[in-house]
Scaffold this motif. Sequence first.
Motif, short mmCIF file in Angstrom:
data_model
loop_
_atom_site.label_atom_id
_atom_site.label_comp_id
_atom_site.label_asym_id
_atom_site.label_seq_id
_atom_site.Cartn_x
_atom_site.Cartn_y
_atom_site.Cartn_z
N ARG A 1 34.90 63.82 66.21
CA ARG A 1 36.32 64.04 65.62
C ARG A 1 36.61 65.65 66.31
N ALA B 1 28.95 68.74 56.78
CA ALA B 1 28.59 67.44 57.36
C ALA B 1 27.86 67.47 58.73
N HIS C 1 25.24 51.62 65.77
CA HIS C 1 24.29 51.59 65.01
C HIS C 1 23.40 50.26 65.51
N PRO D 1 21.67 57.65 60.77
CA PRO D 1 22.06 56.65 59.77
C PRO D 1 23.52 56.79 59.19
N ASN D 2 24.02 56.18 58.25
CA ASN D 2 25.20 56.37 57.74
C ASN D 2 25.38 57.61 56.97
N GLY D 3 26.27 58.30 57.33
CA GLY D 3 26.75 59.57 56.47
C GLY D 3 26.17 60.88 57.24
N ALA D 4 25.62 60.73 58.48
CA ALA D 4 24.55 61.29 59.23
C ALA D 4 25.62 62.43 59.72
N GLY D 5 26.92 62.29 60.00
CA GLY D 5 27.82 63.40 60.43
C GLY D 5 28.14 62.76 62.03
N LYS D 6 27.83 61.79 62.35
CA LYS D 6 28.18 61.21 63.62
C LYS D 6 29.68 61.26 64.03
N SER D 7 30.54 60.87 63.26
CA SER D 7 32.22 60.44 63.40
C SER D 7 32.74 62.05 63.26
N THR D 8 32.20 62.95 62.34
CA THR D 8 32.73 64.07 62.24
C THR D 8 32.34 65.06 63.58
N GLU E 1 31.49 53.65 67.26
CA GLU E 1 30.98 52.48 66.81
C GLU E 1 31.99 51.24 67.45
N PHE F 1 32.67 70.74 54.54
CA PHE F 1 33.83 70.04 53.82
C PHE F 1 33.41 70.70 52.44
N1 ATP Z 1 37.48 64.56 55.50
C1 ATP Z 1 36.10 64.45 54.65
N2 ATP Z 1 36.26 65.40 53.40
C2 ATP Z 1 35.08 65.43 52.91
N3 ATP Z 1 33.76 64.88 53.19
C3 ATP Z 1 33.92 64.26 54.56
C4 ATP Z 1 34.90 63.87 55.24
N4 ATP Z 1 34.65 63.47 56.51
C5 ATP Z 1 33.26 63.15 56.20
N5 ATP Z 1 32.82 63.58 55.37
C6 ATP Z 1 31.45 63.49 54.64
O1 ATP Z 1 30.56 63.97 55.95
C7 ATP Z 1 29.49 63.42 55.95
C8 ATP Z 1 29.19 62.85 57.40
O2 ATP Z 1 30.29 61.73 57.57
P1 ATP Z 1 30.42 61.00 58.71
O3 ATP Z 1 31.72 60.08 58.70
O4 ATP Z 1 30.55 62.02 60.15
O5 ATP Z 1 29.11 60.23 59.19
P2 ATP Z 1 29.02 59.16 60.21
O6 ATP Z 1 27.35 59.41 60.70
O7 ATP Z 1 29.65 58.83 61.30
O8 ATP Z 1 28.43 57.85 59.17
P3 ATP Z 1 28.64 56.14 59.48
O9 ATP Z 1 27.52 55.74 60.43
O10 ATP Z 1 28.74 55.81 57.98
O11 ATP Z 1 29.90 56.21 60.04
C9 ATP Z 1 29.34 62.45 54.94
O12 ATP Z 1 28.61 62.86 53.70
C10 ATP Z 1 30.96 62.06 54.59
O13 ATP Z 1 31.02 61.77 52.97
#
Ligand code: ATP
Length: 313
Positions: free
Chosen positions: A52, A23, A197, A42-49, A165, A18
Amino acid sequence: MPDSNELVVDAQHLSRRFGNSVAVRDVSLQVRRGEIFGVLGPNGAGKSTALRMLCGVLDPTGGRAIVVGHDVAREPEQVKASIGYMTQSFSLYTDLTVAENIGFYASLYGLGGAERRRRIDHVLRESELDARAHQLAGELSGGWKQRLALVCATIHQPPLLFLDEPTAGVDPLSRREFWEQIHGLATAGTTIVVTTHYMDEAERCHRLAFIFHGEVFDSGRPDEIVARAGLSIAEFVVDDVDQATYLLQDMPGVEECAHYGHVLRLAVHGGAEAVADARARLERAGLALHDVRETRATVEDAFVAMVRRERRA
Ligand SMILES: Nc1ncnc2c1ncn2[C@@H]1O[C@H](COP(=O)(O)OP(=O)(O)OP(=O)(O)O)[C@@H](O)[C@H]1O
């Protein structure tokens, strides 16, 4: 355990940037048919990305992934039509009834006619939502809402289900019931990729991947991951947990001293010898030690140790 070698998800060096930030970095993972595959981090690790991208709703900026036989970058529509996807904020229509919500998703996924009616009746019965069929979705408790969301996400019987989640904020009994449903789906051949989590949920997966800073740090069966962490766990029943913690926390190999009421739970590298050393320390200091018991290390222990090691690095 799933005995199929058929790969339902095959991701090779998948990455997503991004702007200037990365990510997801070089993630490779394979999921076999009928497996429940957990993604932890952990939060922000990139799981949801990562999820997706695997669902075909976000383009990778590097690498490739074949999901149910389709390339996520070149055939995202075929991927989307072949999967179920449920997130914490899964859209239920609160002003529609349970049956209307299911009907809506059935139509969305192209079910029609007698097949649609048959399928809706079947899932209402199977999920025990039939008694609530005419209740507004907005009036359901959290556990029932989530059960309805699962039914809607699987109404078209997808071979692959992504859960992001799915049980956040749901009570322990509902979570357990949810996981029984998940195992039921997997036994029937559905492949499931789930982020969570909750470490008790991670223990219920066939295999796991730990993701930190967008990278896979470790993957394998829960017992393999726990074994690799190399931790011994001992519980010391003492009157003064603070004093015991003070005495043990700087011992070589100590990963964690955690309070559980009158119990100090020690996670330490170095096996039985390290536990014996810890006990000797407490005894030398004249601490009232009522009991010492060794217990098994958990996925949570392995996870916490890995995150801490990362933060120290
Ligand atoms: N559309 C976007 N634009 C910019 N940065 C993004 C976008 N989507 C995610 N990120 C960034 O990518 C990184 C990974 O985010 P992601 O949501 O994949 O983490 P996660 O592991 O699912 O976290 P959580 O456990 O909090 O849901 C984070 O730093 C987030 O801020």
